[in-house]
Design an enzyme around this catalytic site. Sequence first.
Site, PDB file in Angstrom:
ATOM      1  CG  ASP A  86      -0.294  -0.403   2.503  1.00  0.00           C
ATOM      2  OD1 ASP A  86       0.580  -1.300   2.514  1.00  0.00           O
ATOM      3  OD2 ASP A  86      -0.649   0.175   3.537  1.00  0.00           O
TER       4      ASP A  86
ATOM      5  CD  GLU B  40       7.324   2.398   5.948  1.00  0.00           C
ATOM      6  OE1 GLU B  40       6.328   1.686   6.155  1.00  0.00           O
ATOM      7  OE2 GLU B  40       7.268   3.628   5.786  1.00  0.00           O
TER       8      GLU B  40
END
Length: 654
Positions: free
Chosen positions: A378, A582
């Site tokens: 996502d 991340e």
Amino acid sequence: MSISVEVDRAMQDLLQHEDTDHDGLITVDDQGPKDFPLGNYSHQRETDFAVRGVYQLSNLLQDLFLAQKRNLKTVTIERPQLEESPAHRLVRLIKTSWWDNLTRRIDAEGIERAAPDPKMKDAPRIYIPPGAPEQFAYYSQVAKERPAMGLDVQWLPQGKLTADFIQGINHKPGVLALDMGPPQLKVPADPKQLEGFPFIVPGGCFNELYNWDACFCALGMLDTHLHVVKGIVKNLIFEIKHYGKMLNANRSYYLGRAQPPFLTWLALKVFERTKHEPDALENLKFAILAARKEYHECWTSIPRLDERSGLSRYRPIGKGSPPECRPIVFTHVFTSYAEKYGMNLKEVHDAYNDGTIIEPDLDIFFDHDRAVRESGHDTSNRVEGVCADLATVDLNCLLYQIENDICFVIEKYLGDGLVVPSEFTVTGEKADMIESSRVWCERRSKRKAAIDKYLWNDEKGMYFDYNTLTRQQSTAESATCLWPLWCGAADSLQAAQVVKRGIPKLECIGGLSSTSPETRGTVSASNPQKQWDYPYGWAPHQILAWDGLKRYGYHDEAGRLLYRWLHMMTRTFQDWNGTVCEKYDVTQLERSHEVEAEYGNQGRDFKYAPQEGFGWTNASYIYGTSLLSEDAKAALAQGLFYEEFTESGGKAHL
């Protein structure tokens, strides 16, 4: 050499002289003298103890800050620690500090840390599944004994949860209970007899058990935090038993969504490390039983199963927009509706979610959006607007892996007979039925045939997702084309084609991009940059590519991609005050951590010293360095580019 220095005074002056942009970090952006006379802050008066250069100065800042956190007035600074190579320092921090800082438990001792949700800012609340009455009693007692915490303990209803129910509790979000031990206790008289099993959180704003994140984190924890990895497996089994699947994460608003299923893969890795322990085989069997239950009830049943192709899709239940996302994330979706109804963005967002306005096209968009979030990717142009209809390469490779793993375990470790107790049976099965490996081998063979028929493109030499609605293969080029190599679903000719034709579309100076530039397209107001698209790379894609390439004998290619990723991470860590984040912009090395797409980049929001990194990125570094040759480790410590290393005949892989 070491020196004892005054913590507060040294840190104050260090920031004043070297942190010229006043962001609480010492990085290559700062324009200070890059030379700090640390001896001036010691009673030893070692005036020649100077600290020079961005990297050593940022290390000093980190050490001073951590000493300040411990309320130390003085601290001994070791020069070798300031000069420690970035590669060695990063491994040390992850193993000795960051994993501990990311570990959580849900019990009386841990709930105050595990319950808060940075995405929601709500009062602490925990939901208990109906099959765990001992936990309801336990947490009710905790709430009674500690009223200042304000813990709200709620039951989940009996039976299958509906989309209406899940949306109906979005206004009172809470953490979902996980496994506790000892498991044989019912309703104990003393609630402190129960203790939560540990798990890992990704970091940043993600303070819950994200399940595919946790499986990748576990890969980097097996050597140093095996007890946490065992806890992760126990918690995943608990989720399948009580919530029907490995959830997106253990929050109430995720009850309708699963995540990529890696349980058997992880359980086998744990078994290999623990097979000498008396309960190791029993633990593996429970993981296999849970994965089998999820396989049947979640992944190979309607609505996720496409009966015509025999392949599966990400297709969770739900209503409305995802509550964990701010309305601004969907500006490109809601803008035209805001104009239509004369509302601002938040007003039209809220009106849609409470049913004031009915827009079937928005319903379809968010059906796909929930599927995108269940996929873990996502978001990306590969899957946005179509995901609920896509039989994706990644999901079907995972199901192939599960089929292969269950077949292997039943045949090798369970005497070719898996006894299925009532708690793990699915509809139509009798308790204590016995299943052989043959049925799982047949399922694996059928999936291999379906993958070849629907997902393989011989003309392009790559794997592509398949749209089960249009009955057409997608054209989106993605790093998931390497997953069939990871799970073993590719034959040798297919693997050779993916290496020859797929990797060049995705390889960048910092490793693999998630998609190709063509798949992302031109960024615009109607096509905003998405975080799982080019030019961004993520740890799980790198890890599975390394393992897949090694499996088929492409060691040089695996080593090259491995070294590129680790070099980029090391350089970012060195230049940007210890940053590990991340995802990265893998197309450049100067500011790889600067990712502004969607919610930005987790792992960057700190001052003075990093204390977590980011879960699966940490793991990629630990696992990746374990695969490097000693020469490559030395080159990485020196900061050599891949080309500089290989020009002298160096080989990156073991």
